[in-house]
Design an enzyme around this catalytic site. Structure first.
Site, PDB file in Angstrom:
ATOM      1  N   TYR A  52      34.599  27.087  -1.469  1.00  8.29           N
ATOM      2  CA  TYR A  52      34.010  27.834  -2.591  1.00  8.29           C
ATOM      3  C   TYR A  52      32.509  28.035  -2.420  1.00  8.29           C
ATOM      4  O   TYR A  52      31.966  29.063  -2.853  1.00  8.29           O
ATOM      5  CB  TYR A  52      34.351  27.173  -3.934  1.00  8.29           C
ATOM      6  CG  TYR A  52      35.809  27.372  -4.275  1.00  8.29           C
ATOM      7  CD1 TYR A  52      36.242  28.554  -4.866  1.00  8.29           C
ATOM      8  CD2 TYR A  52      36.755  26.422  -3.918  1.00  8.29           C
ATOM      9  CE1 TYR A  52      37.582  28.774  -5.128  1.00  8.29           C
ATOM     10  CE2 TYR A  52      38.100  26.628  -4.183  1.00  8.29           C
ATOM     11  CZ  TYR A  52      38.506  27.809  -4.787  1.00  8.29           C
ATOM     12  OH  TYR A  52      39.838  28.028  -5.033  1.00  8.29           O
ATOM     13  N   GLN A  87      41.028  38.948 -13.293  1.00  5.32           N
ATOM     14  CA  GLN A  87      41.552  37.789 -12.580  1.00  5.32           C
ATOM     15  C   GLN A  87      40.583  37.360 -11.481  1.00  5.32           C
ATOM     16  O   GLN A  87      40.799  36.333 -10.843  1.00  5.32           O
ATOM     17  CB  GLN A  87      42.901  38.137 -11.940  1.00  5.32           C
ATOM     18  CG  GLN A  87      43.987  38.486 -12.938  1.00  5.32           C
ATOM     19  CD  GLN A  87      45.257  38.950 -12.248  1.00  5.32           C
ATOM     20  OE1 GLN A  87      45.361  40.092 -11.802  1.00  5.32           O
ATOM     21  NE2 GLN A  87      46.219  38.069 -12.137  1.00  5.32           N
ATOM     22  N   ASN A  88      39.561  38.181 -11.260  1.00  2.00           N
ATOM     23  CA  ASN A  88      38.646  37.929 -10.147  1.00  2.00           C
ATOM     24  C   ASN A  88      37.572  36.922 -10.534  1.00  2.00           C
ATOM     25  O   ASN A  88      37.132  36.880 -11.685  1.00  2.00           O
ATOM     26  CB  ASN A  88      38.004  39.242  -9.696  1.00  2.00           C
ATOM     27  CG  ASN A  88      39.050  40.254  -9.262  1.00  2.00           C
ATOM     28  OD1 ASN A  88      40.098  39.869  -8.744  1.00  2.00           O
ATOM     29  ND2 ASN A  88      38.785  41.522  -9.484  1.00  2.00           N
ATOM     30  N   ILE A  89      37.135  36.139  -9.560  1.00  2.00           N
ATOM     31  CA  ILE A  89      36.134  35.118  -9.830  1.00  2.00           C
ATOM     32  C   ILE A  89      34.742  35.535  -9.354  1.00  2.00           C
ATOM     33  O   ILE A  89      33.789  34.784  -9.494  1.00  2.00           O
ATOM     34  CB  ILE A  89      36.544  33.756  -9.200  1.00  2.00           C
ATOM     35  CG1 ILE A  89      36.715  33.864  -7.684  1.00  2.00           C
ATOM     36  CG2 ILE A  89      37.835  33.252  -9.844  1.00  2.00           C
ATOM     37  CD1 ILE A  89      37.041  32.531  -6.999  1.00  2.00           C
ATOM     38  N   HIS A 105      40.448  33.577 -14.824  1.00  2.00           N
ATOM     39  CA  HIS A 105      40.590  32.578 -13.760  1.00  2.00           C
ATOM     40  C   HIS A 105      39.258  31.917 -13.405  1.00  2.00           C
ATOM     41  O   HIS A 105      39.115  31.345 -12.326  1.00  2.00           O
ATOM     42  CB  HIS A 105      41.215  33.212 -12.514  1.00  2.00           C
ATOM     43  CG  HIS A 105      42.661  33.579 -12.712  1.00  2.00           C
ATOM     44  ND1 HIS A 105      43.325  34.484 -11.910  1.00  2.00           N
ATOM     45  CD2 HIS A 105      43.568  33.165 -13.631  1.00  2.00           C
ATOM     46  CE1 HIS A 105      44.590  34.606 -12.335  1.00  2.00           C
ATOM     47  NE2 HIS A 105      44.754  33.827 -13.372  1.00  2.00           N
ATOM     48  N   CYS A 113      31.903  19.907 -15.053  1.00  2.67           N
ATOM     49  CA  CYS A 113      31.791  18.500 -14.681  1.00  2.67           C
ATOM     50  C   CYS A 113      33.085  17.780 -15.017  1.00  2.67           C
ATOM     51  O   CYS A 113      33.517  17.784 -16.169  1.00  2.67           O
ATOM     52  CB  CYS A 113      30.617  17.874 -15.418  1.00  2.67           C
ATOM     53  SG  CYS A 113      30.463  16.103 -15.098  1.00  2.67           S
ATOM     54  N   CYS A 132      25.390  16.436 -12.249  1.00  2.00           N
ATOM     55  CA  CYS A 132      25.682  17.269 -13.420  1.00  2.00           C
ATOM     56  C   CYS A 132      24.452  17.327 -14.313  1.00  2.00           C
ATOM     57  O   CYS A 132      23.874  16.284 -14.621  1.00  2.00           O
ATOM     58  CB  CYS A 132      26.855  16.661 -14.184  1.00  2.00           C
ATOM     59  SG  CYS A 132      27.071  17.329 -15.845  1.00  2.00           S
ATOM     60  N   GLY A 171      44.454  47.306  -9.711  1.00  2.00           N
ATOM     61  CA  GLY A 171      44.370  46.488  -8.499  1.00  2.00           C
ATOM     62  C   GLY A 171      44.980  45.109  -8.625  1.00  2.00           C
ATOM     63  O   GLY A 171      44.466  44.150  -8.059  1.00  2.00           O
ATOM     64  N   ALA A 215      41.147  52.190  -6.008  1.00  2.00           N
ATOM     65  CA  ALA A 215      40.557  52.037  -7.337  1.00  2.00           C
ATOM     66  C   ALA A 215      39.269  52.835  -7.454  1.00  2.00           C
ATOM     67  O   ALA A 215      38.972  53.400  -8.512  1.00  2.00           O
ATOM     68  CB  ALA A 215      40.289  50.557  -7.626  1.00  2.00           C
TER      69      ALA A 215
HETATM   70 ZN   LIG Z   1      28.685  15.739 -16.520  1.00  2.00          ZN
END
Ligand SMILES: [Zn+2]
Length: 228
Positions: A52, A87-89, A105, A113, A132, A171, A215
């Protein structure tokens, strides 16, 4: 007119964002179950965080396309009459100027955290276990919804589908629930339903109308016709 638009991987793919719908069934060389499940994170957190972190960094190399731009224009005109669900991040809808976006999503540019539940905007890396901001624990994870987790704000989405005059899917594969069921819910409550997708999807038969093409061409044409 109340409109719900759902966008999926196809709209981001046209901006060059790699998705796990790509032909080899892998997401940037990884099996989805190795990077997008809570079990994978428990078993190998550093692998998942690195994945990620790389996706987050790669956002700076892509830009919104004409489909994102057209939906931003629609949002400016319709205001609260439009619910844009993605739905895309990635953050391409925001960067195109969409006033509000519901990320069902989650988002790459957010962390939460696992120690205290604090949620925070996050543009940097997480693999180096930063503290955090809420509690100081090195327990931040990507604020994305993995397979087996519950998508965000489903109540709000369902309420909008019930009230919608028009539901448009852009899409999406029509294969991943609960989003794949939105068309049936909207239609059951009287909405007109339209699919805009590169090819016929697994859900095409549920729509009143399905148009095939990029699209970046279909969405601006549809927005133009809607806004007259
Ligand atoms: Zn925390």
């Amino acid at each position: 007119m109340k409109v719900v638009v759902l966008t999926g991987a196809g709209i981001s793919a046209e901006s060059g964002v790699p998705t796990f719908r790509d032909a080899d069934g892998l997401w940037e060389g990884h099996r989805v179950e190795d990077v997008a499940t809570p079990e994978a994170f428990d078993a190998a957190p550093s692998v998942v965080q690195a994945f990620y972190d790389a996706r987050r960094a790669a956002l700076t190399t892509v830009d919104p396309n004409p489909a994102h731009d057209a939906l931003a224009r629609l949002g400016e005109v319709l205001g609260d009459e439009l619910l844009l669900v993605t739905q895309n991040i990635d953050d391409l809808h925001e960067r195109a100027g969409s006033p509000t976006v519901l990320h069902m999503h989650g988002e790459l540019l957010a962390a939460w955290c696992t120690a205290c539940g604090h949620r925070v905007r996050w543009a940097g890396t997480l693999g180096d276990q930063p503290p955090c901001p809420g509690c100081g624990a090195p327990a931040l994870r990507p604020d994305v919804v993995w397979f087996g987790e519950v998508p965000y704000e489903m109540d709000r989405i369902v309420d909008a589908l019930v009230d919608a005059d028009l539901f448009v899917s852009v899409g999406t594969s029509g294969a991943v629930y609960p989003a794949a069921g939105f068309v049936q819910q909207a239609r059951a409550y009287g909405a007109r339903t339209l699919e805009l997708n590169l090819q016929p999807s697994e859900g095409s038969r549920w729509f009143h109308e399905s148009r095939q093409g990029p699209a970046g061409l279909l969405v601006p044409a549809w927005v133009d016709s809607l806004l007259g």
